[in-house]
Design a protein around this motif. Structure first.
Motif, PDB file in Angstrom:
ATOM      1  N   VAL A 126       0.832  -1.206   0.000  1.00  0.00           N
ATOM      2  CA  VAL A 126       0.000   0.000   0.000  1.00  0.00           C
ATOM      3  C   VAL A 126       0.864   1.251   0.000  1.00  0.00           C
ATOM      4  N   TRP A 127       1.923   1.254   0.789  1.00  0.00           N
ATOM      5  CA  TRP A 127       2.783   2.430   0.839  1.00  0.00           C
ATOM      6  C   TRP A 127       3.568   2.610  -0.453  1.00  0.00           C
ATOM      7  N   VAL A 128       3.902   1.531  -1.134  1.00  0.00           N
ATOM      8  CA  VAL A 128       4.540   1.660  -2.449  1.00  0.00           C
ATOM      9  C   VAL A 128       3.559   2.281  -3.443  1.00  0.00           C
ATOM     10  N   GLY A 129       2.283   1.892  -3.345  1.00  0.00           N
ATOM     11  CA  GLY A 129       1.268   2.539  -4.178  1.00  0.00           C
ATOM     12  C   GLY A 129       1.186   4.026  -3.896  1.00  0.00           C
ATOM     13  N   PHE A 130       1.255   4.396  -2.626  1.00  0.00           N
ATOM     14  CA  PHE A 130       1.254   5.813  -2.273  1.00  0.00           C
ATOM     15  C   PHE A 130       2.502   6.502  -2.805  1.00  0.00           C
ATOM     16  N   ALA A 131       3.631   5.790  -2.819  1.00  0.00           N
ATOM     17  CA  ALA A 131       4.863   6.357  -3.365  1.00  0.00           C
ATOM     18  C   ALA A 131       4.679   6.742  -4.824  1.00  0.00           C
ATOM     19  N   ALA A 132       3.962   5.910  -5.574  1.00  0.00           N
ATOM     20  CA  ALA A 132       3.701   6.241  -6.976  1.00  0.00           C
ATOM     21  C   ALA A 132       2.847   7.498  -7.092  1.00  0.00           C
ATOM     22  N   LEU A 133       1.830   7.620  -6.241  1.00  0.00           N
ATOM     23  CA  LEU A 133       0.951   8.795  -6.286  1.00  0.00           C
ATOM     24  C   LEU A 133       1.697  10.074  -5.936  1.00  0.00           C
ATOM     25  N   ILE A 134       2.525  10.016  -4.899  1.00  0.00           N
ATOM     26  CA  ILE A 134       3.204  11.237  -4.477  1.00  0.00           C
ATOM     27  C   ILE A 134       4.333  11.594  -5.442  1.00  0.00           C
ATOM     28  N   ALA A 135       4.884  10.607  -6.144  1.00  0.00           N
ATOM     29  CA  ALA A 135       5.864  10.905  -7.188  1.00  0.00           C
ATOM     30  C   ALA A 135       5.208  11.679  -8.323  1.00  0.00           C
ATOM     31  N   VAL A 136       4.000  11.270  -8.699  1.00  0.00           N
ATOM     32  CA  VAL A 136       3.249  12.002  -9.723  1.00  0.00           C
ATOM     33  C   VAL A 136       2.927  13.408  -9.226  1.00  0.00           C
ATOM     34  N   ALA A 137       2.537  13.524  -7.947  1.00  0.00           N
ATOM     35  CA  ALA A 137       2.242  14.839  -7.375  1.00  0.00           C
ATOM     36  C   ALA A 137       3.472  15.738  -7.406  1.00  0.00           C
ATOM     37  N   GLN A 138       4.641  15.176  -7.126  1.00  0.00           N
ATOM     38  CA  GLN A 138       5.864  15.976  -7.146  1.00  0.00           C
ATOM     39  C   GLN A 138       6.163  16.483  -8.548  1.00  0.00           C
TER      40      GLN A 138
END
Length: 254
Positions: free
Chosen positions: A106-118
């Motif tokens: 789940v946290w790796v999935g969040f990592a993908a989202l926040i990378a896109v946000a960055q």
């Protein structure tokens, strides 16, 4: 043999955390930033090549490693709670590993989202290539939003699960690796709901700031401690809101 297996798994768990922190330190050096996330003097860098973290292919692995460094330490009470139920509820070491894997997925999935946000924030000019806010107004807004979230019902629910994982296990108990994986996914989702704001605050001081990472990790660990976790959530919200107001005021008079 069970005691040896337990020791090996726990030692491997803590070794993974140390490795993630070591990897983040090396990445910070390769990006040419110091321990607070600011660019180092070029004379200190010598001929060291500087890594550019501006694409999804570079940012996603960075955030995934950061999730391991920051969030795995907060999972110790959860894994201990699972161990407490292993005898009485027919839990297994495979289930223990399933909980750990589900949580991290789940946290790796969040990592993908926040990378896109960055990437989006860099494109808009709100942060620079090091992930540092270009505007005190934007930094202040992030502080205030995350601070206000500390008082919301969503934070209360998510923190309640993270703070008392044993209750979650009792209500969602599944045996075996697959059962552990399902519970880990659920716990990971609540944990993201509880802690996403502290990841977003990385954009205030720089996402490669080891100081920010350390302080955020420390607070998230304390927030999940059974004895004191409930007593620090709202005071931290007040501090974050005050920091946001301070940024906004300084932005006006500077």
């Amino acid at each position: 043999m069970p005691a040896i297996t337990r020791s090996v798994l726990w030692l491997s768990f803590f070794a993974a955390i140390l490795l993630a922190w070591a990897w983040m330190f090396m990445m910070a050096r390769m990006m040419g930033v110091d321990w607070i996330g600011r660019p180092m003097e070029m004379m200190q860098m010598g001929d060291m090549p500087m890594m550019q973290m501006t694409t999804f292919g570079a940012l996603f692995p960075m955030w995934a490693i950061m999730m391991a460094a920051m969030m795995l330490p907060t999972m110790v009470p959860t894994l201990r709670s699972y161990e407490d139920l292993m005898t009485s509820a027919n839990g297994t070491r495979a289930g223990w590993l399933g909980v750990l894997l589900g949580y991290f997925v789940v946290w790796v999935g969040f990592a993908a989202l926040i990378a896109v946000a960055q990437i989006a924030l860099m494109a808009s000019g709100l942060i620079d290539d090091l992930g540092i806010a270009n505007s005190l107004w934007f930094a202040g807004l992030l502080f205030i939003v995350v601070g206000l979230f500390q008082f919301t019902r969503a934070k209360e629910i998510c923190h309640g699960v993270c703070h008392s994982p044993g209750m979650y296990f009792l209500g969602h108990w599944k045996t075996g690796f697959g059962g552990g994986l399902r519970m880990g996914l659920g716990l990971g989702a609540f944990c993201v709901g509880c802690c996403w704001g502290f990841m977003a605050l990385g954009f205030v001081g720089g996402v490669m700031s080891l100081l920010w990472m350390g302080l955020a990790t420390l607070f998230m660990v304390v927030e999940k401690l059974p004895q004191i976790g409930h007593y620090v959530t709202k005071p931290m919200g007040v501090l974050l809101i005050l920091a946001g107001i301070g940024c906004a005021v300084y932005g006006v008079i500077a």
